[in-house]
Design a protein around this motif. Sequence first.
Motif, PDB file in Angstrom:
ATOM      1  N   ASN A  34       0.824  -1.200   0.000  1.00 14.85           N
ATOM      2  CA  ASN A  34       0.000   0.000   0.000  1.00 14.85           C
ATOM      3  C   ASN A  34       0.861   1.254   0.000  1.00 14.85           C
ATOM      4  O   ASN A  34       0.559   2.235  -0.687  1.00 14.85           O
ATOM      5  N   GLN A  35       1.937   1.213   0.773  1.00 16.16           N
ATOM      6  CA  GLN A  35       2.817   2.376   0.841  1.00 16.16           C
ATOM      7  C   GLN A  35       3.437   2.667  -0.519  1.00 16.16           C
ATOM      8  O   GLN A  35       3.571   3.824  -0.934  1.00 16.16           O
ATOM      9  N   ASN A  36       3.765   1.615  -1.292  1.00 12.52           N
ATOM     10  CA  ASN A  36       4.324   1.821  -2.634  1.00 12.52           C
ATOM     11  C   ASN A  36       3.315   2.517  -3.534  1.00 12.52           C
ATOM     12  O   ASN A  36       3.675   3.369  -4.355  1.00 12.52           O
ATOM     13  N   VAL A  37       2.045   2.159  -3.404  1.00 12.75           N
ATOM     14  CA  VAL A  37       1.006   2.804  -4.195  1.00 12.75           C
ATOM     15  C   VAL A  37       0.950   4.295  -3.881  1.00 12.75           C
ATOM     16  O   VAL A  37       0.898   5.142  -4.768  1.00 12.75           O
ATOM     17  N   LEU A  38       1.007   4.623  -2.593  1.00 13.71           N
ATOM     18  CA  LEU A  38       0.887   6.019  -2.183  1.00 13.71           C
ATOM     19  C   LEU A  38       2.119   6.842  -2.536  1.00 13.71           C
ATOM     20  O   LEU A  38       2.069   8.070  -2.546  1.00 13.71           O
ATOM     21  N   ASP A  39       3.217   6.164  -2.849  1.00 17.54           N
ATOM     22  CA  ASP A  39       4.439   6.880  -3.216  1.00 17.54           C
ATOM     23  C   ASP A  39       4.464   7.247  -4.708  1.00 17.54           C
ATOM     24  O   ASP A  39       5.366   7.978  -5.147  1.00 17.54           O
ATOM     25  N   ARG A  40       3.546   6.732  -5.475  1.00 16.28           N
ATOM     26  CA  ARG A  40       3.536   7.039  -6.910  1.00 16.28           C
ATOM     27  C   ARG A  40       3.277   8.520  -7.136  1.00 16.28           C
ATOM     28  O   ARG A  40       2.518   9.156  -6.407  1.00 16.28           O
ATOM     29  N   LYS A  63      -2.045   4.324 -12.332  1.00 13.94           N
ATOM     30  CA  LYS A  63      -2.542   2.965 -12.568  1.00 13.94           C
ATOM     31  C   LYS A  63      -3.260   2.378 -11.359  1.00 13.94           C
ATOM     32  O   LYS A  63      -3.367   1.154 -11.209  1.00 13.94           O
ATOM     33  N   VAL A  64      -3.741   3.255 -10.476  1.00 16.28           N
ATOM     34  CA  VAL A  64      -4.608   2.782  -9.404  1.00 16.28           C
ATOM     35  C   VAL A  64      -6.048   2.820  -9.898  1.00 16.28           C
ATOM     36  O   VAL A  64      -6.349   3.448 -10.919  1.00 16.28           O
ATOM     37  N   THR A  65      -6.932   2.159  -9.167  1.00 15.83           N
ATOM     38  CA  THR A  65      -8.358   2.179  -9.489  1.00 15.83           C
ATOM     39  C   THR A  65      -9.122   2.720  -8.293  1.00 15.83           C
ATOM     40  O   THR A  65      -8.966   2.215  -7.172  1.00 15.83           O
ATOM     41  N   PHE A  66      -9.920   3.752  -8.520  1.00 12.99           N
ATOM     42  CA  PHE A  66     -10.737   4.314  -7.456  1.00 12.99           C
ATOM     43  C   PHE A  66     -12.070   3.574  -7.391  1.00 12.99           C
ATOM     44  O   PHE A  66     -12.704   3.323  -8.417  1.00 12.99           O
ATOM     45  N   SER A  89      -0.053  10.113  -1.950  1.00 10.52           N
ATOM     46  CA  SER A  89      -0.565  10.266  -0.591  1.00 10.52           C
ATOM     47  C   SER A  89      -0.863  11.724  -0.284  1.00 10.52           C
ATOM     48  O   SER A  89      -1.887  12.051   0.335  1.00 10.52           O
ATOM     49  N   ALA A  90       0.021  12.633  -0.746  1.00 13.68           N
ATOM     50  CA  ALA A  90      -0.201  14.053  -0.487  1.00 13.68           C
ATOM     51  C   ALA A  90      -1.412  14.576  -1.240  1.00 13.68           C
ATOM     52  O   ALA A  90      -2.203  15.378  -0.720  1.00 13.68           O
ATOM     53  N   VAL A  91      -1.576  14.108  -2.474  1.00 17.02           N
ATOM     54  CA  VAL A  91      -2.718  14.539  -3.280  1.00 17.02           C
ATOM     55  C   VAL A  91      -4.015  14.055  -2.648  1.00 17.02           C
ATOM     56  O   VAL A  91      -4.998  14.806  -2.524  1.00 17.02           O
ATOM     57  N   LEU A  92      -4.027  12.801  -2.221  1.00 20.85           N
ATOM     58  CA  LEU A  92      -5.237  12.258  -1.616  1.00 20.85           C
ATOM     59  C   LEU A  92      -5.564  12.967  -0.299  1.00 20.85           C
ATOM     60  O   LEU A  92      -6.733  13.226   0.004  1.00 20.85           O
ATOM     61  N   ASN A  93      -4.524  13.274   0.478  1.00 21.62           N
ATOM     62  CA  ASN A  93      -4.774  13.967   1.740  1.00 21.62           C
ATOM     63  C   ASN A  93      -5.389  15.347   1.507  1.00 21.62           C
ATOM     64  O   ASN A  93      -6.303  15.767   2.219  1.00 21.62           O
ATOM     65  N   GLU A  94      -4.882  16.052   0.501  1.00 24.30           N
ATOM     66  CA  GLU A  94      -5.423  17.384   0.212  1.00 24.30           C
ATOM     67  C   GLU A  94      -6.867  17.294  -0.256  1.00 24.30           C
ATOM     68  O   GLU A  94      -7.725  18.066   0.195  1.00 24.30           O
ATOM     69  N   LEU A  95      -7.151  16.346  -1.147  1.00 26.08           N
ATOM     70  CA  LEU A  95      -8.531  16.190  -1.617  1.00 26.08           C
ATOM     71  C   LEU A  95      -9.451  15.786  -0.474  1.00 26.08           C
ATOM     72  O   LEU A  95     -10.583  16.280  -0.354  1.00 26.08           O
ATOM     73  N   GLU A 104      -9.206   4.521   1.909  1.00 27.43           N
ATOM     74  CA  GLU A 104      -8.425   3.359   2.320  1.00 27.43           C
ATOM     75  C   GLU A 104      -7.822   2.734   1.077  1.00 27.43           C
ATOM     76  O   GLU A 104      -8.416   2.795  -0.009  1.00 27.43           O
ATOM     77  N   VAL A 105      -6.656   2.107   1.239  1.00 22.18           N
ATOM     78  CA  VAL A 105      -5.948   1.502   0.110  1.00 22.18           C
ATOM     79  C   VAL A 105      -6.016  -0.020   0.242  1.00 22.18           C
ATOM     80  O   VAL A 105      -5.740  -0.566   1.314  1.00 22.18           O
ATOM     81  N   ALA A 106      -6.400  -0.682  -0.859  1.00 22.01           N
ATOM     82  CA  ALA A 106      -6.437  -2.147  -0.907  1.00 22.01           C
ATOM     83  C   ALA A 106      -5.787  -2.599  -2.196  1.00 22.01           C
ATOM     84  O   ALA A 106      -6.396  -2.527  -3.269  1.00 22.01           O
ATOM     85  N   GLY A 107      -4.545  -3.018  -2.126  1.00 19.26           N
ATOM     86  CA  GLY A 107      -3.826  -3.387  -3.339  1.00 19.26           C
ATOM     87  C   GLY A 107      -3.635  -2.158  -4.216  1.00 19.26           C
ATOM     88  O   GLY A 107      -3.116  -1.129  -3.775  1.00 19.26           O
TER      89      GLY A 107
END
Length: 1010
Positions: A34-40, A63-66, A89-95, A104-107
């Motif tokens: 999950n952390q790798n996803v948020l680092d993109r 390449k994530v899916t919402f 992660s920063a973009v999601l936190n701001e939104l 929440e992140v799942a895969g």
Amino acid sequence: MKKTFPINVIKHVAAQLLLAIFLVVTGSAEPGHNQNVLDREVTLNIKEKKLEYVLNKIEDQTKVTFVFSPKLIQSNRLVTISKSKEKLSAVLNELANDLHLEYEVAGDKVILKRQISDKNGVEVDNSVPEISPIPITGKITNLKGEPLSGVSVLVRNKGGGTSTNANGVFTINAEDGDVLVISIIGFKTQEITIGGQHELTIRLEDAVAELTTVVVGSRSLRPRTNVESPVPVDVINSKDLLATGQIEPAQQIQFTAPSFVSNRQTIADGTDHIDPASLRGLGPDQVLVLVNGKRRYNTALVNINGTVGKGSVGTDLNSIPGSSIERIEVLRDGAASQYGSDAIAGVINVVLKKKTGTQVFAHAGQQYAGDGANLQFGFNQGFKLGKKGGVLNLTGEVRHRQPTNRAGDYLGTVYNSNATQDEILIAQNGGWDRKNNMYIGNSKQLNAYGEANLELPISNKTKFYAMGMYSYRKGKAAGFYRYPKQTTQVVAQLYPRGFLPYIESEINDRSVMAGIKGKMASAWNWDVSTTYGGNQFRFDVTNSNNASMGTSTPTSFYCGKLGFQQSTTNVDFSKDFGSNLKLASFNVAIGAEMRIDMFKITPGQEESWKNYDPNSGKAGGAQVYPGYQPANAVDENRSVVSTYVDVESDITEKLLVNVAGRFEHYSDFGNALAGKLALRYKILDALSIRGAISNGFRAPSIHQYFFNNTSTQFQLINGTLSPSNTLTVRNSDPIAKALGIPDLKEETSVNYSLGITAKPSRNTSLTIDAYHIDIKNRILLAGPFRRTPAGTSIVDQVLNNAGFGTDVQVVQAFSNFVDTKTQGVDIIFSVSPQLGKGNLDLTLAANFNETKIKKVKGTDKIPAVPDSVGNYFFFDRAEQSRIELANPKNKVSLSANYQLKKFGFMARATRFGKVTSWNADPRLDETYDAKVVTDASVSYNILPQVRVTIGANNIFDVYPDKLKWFQIGNGDKTNIYYSNTSDGRFQYSRNATQFGMNGGYYYISLSANF
């Protein structure tokens, strides 16, 4: 006090539950992943776009899916965000902070939820100000900058849509973030996201590489309009079909395609329920029908009664739900070399809808005469599948048609052949209603349909597609009234006043098709598909009797079933070698087809066909339609294997050449070979000539090999229609061979066509195409071979030797015994001028044709020698006129369609040429003059998505000419009055039809698009 929970809390709990189910199904990733996803990294520069638009951009980069509920997170909110290589992660936190969201992140999936309360437990206000749509205007052109009219402009996943006018201009209401879908046949579909711009200029590309576009007449990947193709093709879209005010596809095509004719029949057994249709004046079985470019099966019904198309086995276009049709393509040229048997007159390709969104159709109307009410409801829903363009389109439709009755007053005797005594008996029995003892007109029908059309990309170059269709139809039609005086047919104790028998039909159609198509690395396009479908026709007779059973007879009978099934597998390849050969195009298509035809006759109950007292003189079997006997039972099949090659090339900028060849092998009669050469030459950019020469074939249908039955058919004898038990035997039956009828073989044809096409301006076009078709060994019902009064003819001998008593008066069988010549011309002129603030479409369409019998071939037992007035012993003048004169020799239509903002106005005048019905006695020949039928309607958009139409077909209540009475005899003898009216019961001819006999029809319809 009972505790209640805020609705937001309930929604929050529901969202958490759905998330838990999702995580169980998909499996959550480990924290490190999950952390790798948020680092993109994400780069965004967006100003006032919808949240859903922003999320799509993030998906494309990371390449994530919402995963979210659009309503729950209010994805239509406008967002402004600017980031450069920022972590996800920063973009999601701001939104999340700005929009009060949680995630929440799942895969590789990010689940978005609505924030219910802040850290202090205070409920968050998530209300969003209403966003008002704004008017968007635009102009759509091709790559040359020429305006395109009639381009569809829709707001994806919303109601509302429009189309461009003659200048390519449109106006539509949309919000920022909405997606406009721009589409028209022959061009690539574009999608444009609205983001602050209010004026658009859009240029559409030609759909050169579109694998999804099917256009009959050419397998080239290069799209061509009707004025650019080497052979004439009409393209009729769903909007034009609906504008006819008709609800059955066959009738819709009748009023939009000039060379197509389809009329409902009456007092014709099963043909009352399935309408025969023809192209260019030829037979119903000489036009091939495709659905989505794949062969459609024939009906199980064989037309053996006295109607247009007698002896033919056609395809029932009305088994296709009209609500599912996107467009219909009519190829008006011989195409057996391209598509196989039956395509002598041409090809009709029905293209089903493959779009998203919701469409609803409703129609209600009735005849001016107060009968014939129609009700229709259709529903079409398209679903987007995945993100690669997949779509599932579903259709449901119900149609209910009440019968019509145009019978005249019965003037014959009822109880007794003596008129004076008959009137006494009528008075004694309480009188007689001479108006309502027959039902002559449309049959009653209830139709229900379901259809699914699927296309699903598997990869960037491969698609899976499938189609399924089902229809159920229940019909009821009347036969001839059985009067008390007909003592051999009526059980007087049950029916002292006689009876009107009914034929009730139950028709089931089923078809499925699946295939995969794609493109190889070598640029070859490939398509592999299989189709299975069929038709079953069940006969029941009600309000009748089996006279040979006396008072023990049933009054309702199950009379058996006809069934036809067809399985077809196709493998097709195509590639354009134009660039290799330094040509604009050089398309090569090759392929093969394997087909299996299956025909079945299932006998009816014994009482429906058996004569229980043959020595009594009483007729056996159900009156109006005796059931199929065990001796009639059929369960046969045959296989057909074919291969083809089709080459089309733009040799120069001006010259287009098409060459095609096809070989077919039939397991039951042998081989057939067909070829075609078609050319188009541009004299000027706006003027071309085109022409084609081809040979074709039509294999005898499996029905024509094996159909056999005994039916009651009415023959005109001394001016009176009299019932005759008619025996139809197989071509291979000993009776047919004793009459000298040879084995069946294929019909062969040679087609010639020559035409000009012109497009002097972007909104004006003209096509004129002349054609000549020679057909040898045409397959028809040879007969009726009738017994003679003396009982000494070869027919009498053959029937007696076969063990048939005098209860069989007529015999007939299929044979190749006629050569014909058909020639004519098609003219189509259309112009779309700008008229005031509205757009006017004018179309003139005309067909002129003539079919002549060149040769009648006798048998080795019965030579083809006509008598002094032209009757052959087995092919009288009535049968000849059915081929040459029963369909209009010309049809001319002028239509005008005007659109002004929310209003639409349509007017159409169609002139049906004269028709003629000959008789074995030339003194009873009749010709019915040409008539003009006028249709008109007014439509209005009561909402942007909802359109209501009020109109009338045959607005001036025009009927065909009435049948006449004839006076035959001399002044010094008693004059005898004969009539084709059957003692006044028929007011209008049922042997030669132009446009039906029902008169005016008014209606109201509703269409909605969401």
